[in-house]
Write a protein that holds these residues in place. Structure first.
Motif, PDB file in Angstrom:
ATOM      1  N   ALA A 324       0.831  -1.198   0.000  1.00 14.74           N
ATOM      2  CA  ALA A 324       0.000   0.000   0.000  1.00 14.74           C
ATOM      3  C   ALA A 324       0.867   1.250   0.000  1.00 14.74           C
ATOM      4  CB  ALA A 324      -0.921   0.004   1.210  1.00 14.74           C
ATOM      5  N   GLU A 325       0.429   2.254  -0.745  1.00 13.54           N
ATOM      6  CA  GLU A 325       1.124   3.537  -0.789  1.00 13.54           C
ATOM      7  C   GLU A 325       0.407   4.598   0.049  1.00 13.54           C
ATOM      8  OE1 GLU A 325       2.932   3.541  -5.277  1.00 13.54           O
ATOM      9  OE2 GLU A 325       0.748   3.789  -5.084  1.00 13.54           O
ATOM     10  N   ALA A 326      -0.759   4.263   0.543  1.00 13.32           N
ATOM     11  CA  ALA A 326      -1.546   5.237   1.304  1.00 13.32           C
ATOM     12  C   ALA A 326      -2.537   4.491   2.193  1.00 13.32           C
ATOM     13  CB  ALA A 326      -2.284   6.185   0.364  1.00 13.32           C
ATOM     14  N   THR A 327      -3.247   5.271   2.993  1.00 15.35           N
ATOM     15  CA  THR A 327      -4.225   4.802   3.980  1.00 15.35           C
ATOM     16  C   THR A 327      -3.504   4.084   5.130  1.00 15.35           C
ATOM     17  OG1 THR A 327      -4.817   2.547   3.265  1.00 15.35           O
ATOM     18  CG2 THR A 327      -5.812   4.380   2.063  1.00 15.35           C
ATOM     19  N   TYR A 328      -4.274   3.652   6.115  1.00 16.12           N
ATOM     20  CA  TYR A 328      -3.727   2.813   7.182  1.00 16.12           C
ATOM     21  C   TYR A 328      -4.390   1.431   7.140  1.00 16.12           C
ATOM     22  CZ  TYR A 328      -7.800   5.008   9.476  1.00 16.12           C
ATOM     23  OH  TYR A 328      -9.054   5.498   9.785  1.00 16.12           O
ATOM     24  N   LEU A 329      -4.735   1.032   5.933  1.00 18.28           N
ATOM     25  CA  LEU A 329      -5.429  -0.237   5.721  1.00 18.28           C
ATOM     26  C   LEU A 329      -4.548  -1.176   4.906  1.00 18.28           C
ATOM     27  CD1 LEU A 329      -8.723   1.543   4.729  1.00 18.28           C
ATOM     28  CD2 LEU A 329      -8.215   0.532   6.966  1.00 18.28           C
ATOM     29  N   ALA A 330      -4.650  -2.464   5.176  1.00 20.54           N
ATOM     30  CA  ALA A 330      -3.894  -3.477   4.442  1.00 20.54           C
ATOM     31  C   ALA A 330      -4.872  -4.434   3.780  1.00 20.54           C
ATOM     32  CB  ALA A 330      -2.962  -4.237   5.387  1.00 20.54           C
ATOM     33  N   TRP A 331      -4.647  -4.694   2.496  1.00 19.31           N
ATOM     34  CA  TRP A 331      -5.513  -5.571   1.719  1.00 19.31           C
ATOM     35  C   TRP A 331      -4.796  -6.910   1.577  1.00 19.31           C
ATOM     36  CZ3 TRP A 331     -10.333  -6.032   0.804  1.00 19.31           C
ATOM     37  CH2 TRP A 331     -10.854  -6.669  -0.318  1.00 19.31           C
ATOM     38  N   LEU A 332      -5.381  -7.957   2.196  1.00 20.33           N
ATOM     39  CA  LEU A 332      -4.716  -9.251   2.310  1.00 20.33           C
ATOM     40  C   LEU A 332      -5.440 -10.298   1.469  1.00 20.33           C
ATOM     41  CD1 LEU A 332      -4.131  -9.343   6.184  1.00 20.33           C
ATOM     42  CD2 LEU A 332      -2.744  -8.233   4.420  1.00 20.33           C
ATOM     43  N   ASP A 333      -4.695 -10.926   0.587  1.00 19.18           N
ATOM     44  CA  ASP A 333      -5.209 -12.015  -0.244  1.00 19.18           C
ATOM     45  C   ASP A 333      -4.989 -13.321   0.504  1.00 19.18           C
ATOM     46  OD1 ASP A 333      -5.752 -13.958  -2.107  1.00 19.18           O
ATOM     47  OD2 ASP A 333      -4.628 -13.017  -3.736  1.00 19.18           O
ATOM     48  N   CYS A 334      -6.069 -13.888   1.012  1.00 19.52           N
ATOM     49  CA  CYS A 334      -5.996 -15.089   1.849  1.00 19.52           C
ATOM     50  C   CYS A 334      -6.434 -16.351   1.121  1.00 19.52           C
ATOM     51  CB  CYS A 334      -6.881 -14.903   3.092  1.00 19.52           C
ATOM     52  SG  CYS A 334      -6.507 -13.446   4.076  1.00 19.52           S
ATOM     53  N   ARG A 335      -6.563 -16.298  -0.188  1.00 21.84           N
ATOM     54  CA  ARG A 335      -7.136 -17.421  -0.921  1.00 21.84           C
ATOM     55  C   ARG A 335      -6.308 -18.692  -0.799  1.00 21.84           C
ATOM     56  NH1 ARG A 335      -8.181 -14.334  -6.529  1.00 21.84           N
ATOM     57  NH2 ARG A 335      -6.188 -13.408  -5.844  1.00 21.84           N
TER      58      ARG A 335
END
Length: 398
Positions: A324-335
């Protein structure tokens, strides 16, 4: 907590200021939605004390009894100064701004100005779930154009959709999330200029949700949509709420490009009665005098992003972390964990840690979760360990 790191400007890292016992005294959604044994790493609230400038401004207003109705342009003026200093953008014209209750209600009002019932509103999933909810509630039609490779905008798909959406002289709008939530993608000047050119070519009106603009990683340039060539008919919503953790103090600024000034002028007067006067005071103080606090926060978030990458590599190596380049959120691919379309439910039930399910984010959300890393390193570490403990006994996570 002790030994709180300080930013070079002298501000302590706000992410290290509050321990779990203190945070559990809070009564907001993040801390009261789940039972006390659940560690909340989900909704967009930060585990931080407020910037001193904000506390002082709000306390002074309360002591004065200054709790009436909002008026004036102080918020817009503070935002303009912040934009000039942080983004080298002097394009905010105060006469083309309006105070609105918050960003999403502002989005609704902007869409009402440029579309009618049944008109299509184009979004790029996976994207902030309220986009779908608010568009549906206002009787517009959601049209999805999923993000392309690298979870970036897909110009070819956007052009095809823009063309179809406006065929037969129809009206359409494009709701742009910039920076993008949940991926943390920061759109480049070239990408945004392409959007503007396509929007002009096909007559699509762009409404940009730029609420996460203050939360861009140091060294990564944020480009306001209205600053790019061709965006003159665009509309934007900005706010200090995410950057300074002020979601409960409602206020935001709507901005119009030169070609959208007449649209913004049609904004109903009653919309301006929705923002909180105390919210306007708080947001103005944050933008004017809270930049040192923000810089310390950004440094802490950068450290937490690195920590999260290390923790996942150690405990959950099968999870793919989108940088991520911004926000304080993480997008996690758990597949790869084989936990089904909604791994968040597994992490909650078995690990007692709450993260956002990817499903409400639309196409591309199945098998993913969104994790809020705006917390202390200790809580973040505990959260990842709980997620690892949620795996079935035979699962290795690799």
């Amino acid at each position: 907590m002790t030994g709180i790191p300080h930013h070079p400007a002298g501000e302590p890292d706000p992410l290290r200021a509050l321990d779990l016992e203190r945070l559990r005294c809070r009564t907001s959604m993040k801390w009261r939605t789940y039972p006390a044994d659940v560690l909340p790493l989900w909704v967009a609230e930060m585990d931080v004390p407020l910037a001193e400038a904000v506390v002082r401004a709000v306390t002074d207003a309360l002591a004065l009894g200054d709790t009436g109705y909002p008026t004036g342009t102080a918020y817009a003026e503070a935002l303009a100064a912040f934009a000039a200093d942080r983004w080298d953008w002097d394009g905010i014209a105060i006469e083309r701004t309006a105070i609105v209750p918050d960003v999403m209600l502002g989005v609704v009002e902007m869409l009402r100005l440029v579309t009618g019932p049944g008109d299509p509103v184009i979004v790029d999933p996976p994207v902030y779930p309220p986009f779908f909810q608010f568009i549906g509630h206002m009787d517009r039609k959601v049209v999805e154009v999923p993000l392309g490779p690298g979870l970036r905008l897909d110009p070819a798909a956007l052009e095809e959709t823009f063309r179809a959406a406006t065929a037969g002289s129809g009206r359409a709008a494009y709701l742009l999330c910039s920076p993008h939530n949940p991926t943390g993608t920061v759109h480049t000047a070239g990408e945004l200029a392409t959007v503007a050119a396509l929007a002009e070519r096909y007559g699509v009106r762009v409404v940009a949700d730029e609420i996460h603009a203050p939360l861009v990683t140091p060294g990564v340039p944020f480009v306001p949509y209205l600053s790019v060539p061709g965006a003159e008919r665009g509309l934007s919503l900005m706010s200090a709420s995410k950057g300074w953790n002020l979601a409960g103090l409602k206020a935001a600024v709507a901005l119009a490009g030169p070609g959208a000034a007449t649209d913004l002028a049609r904004l109903p007067e009653e919309v301006g009665h929705g923002p909180s006067h105390i919210g306007v005071i708080a947001h103005t103080a944050a933008l004017r005098a809270g930049t040192g606090w923000l810089d310390a926060l950004l440094a802490g978030l950068a450290a937490n992003r690195n920590l999260l990458a290390r923790l996942l590599a150690e405990h959950l190596p099968a999870i793919r972390l989108h940088p991520a380049e911004a926000t304080y959120l993480a997008w996690l691919d758990c597949r790869a964990l084989d936990l089904g379309d909604d791994p968040a439910q597994v992490f909650l039930e078995r690990g007692r840690v709450a993260v956002n399910s990817g499903l409400p984010f639309g196409t591309g959300g199945a098998g993913h979760v969104r994790l809020n890393l705006a917390t202390s390193p200790e809580i973040l570490t505990d959260g990842v360990r709980r997620m690892a403990a949620a795996l079935p006994p035979t699962g290795t996570g690799s």
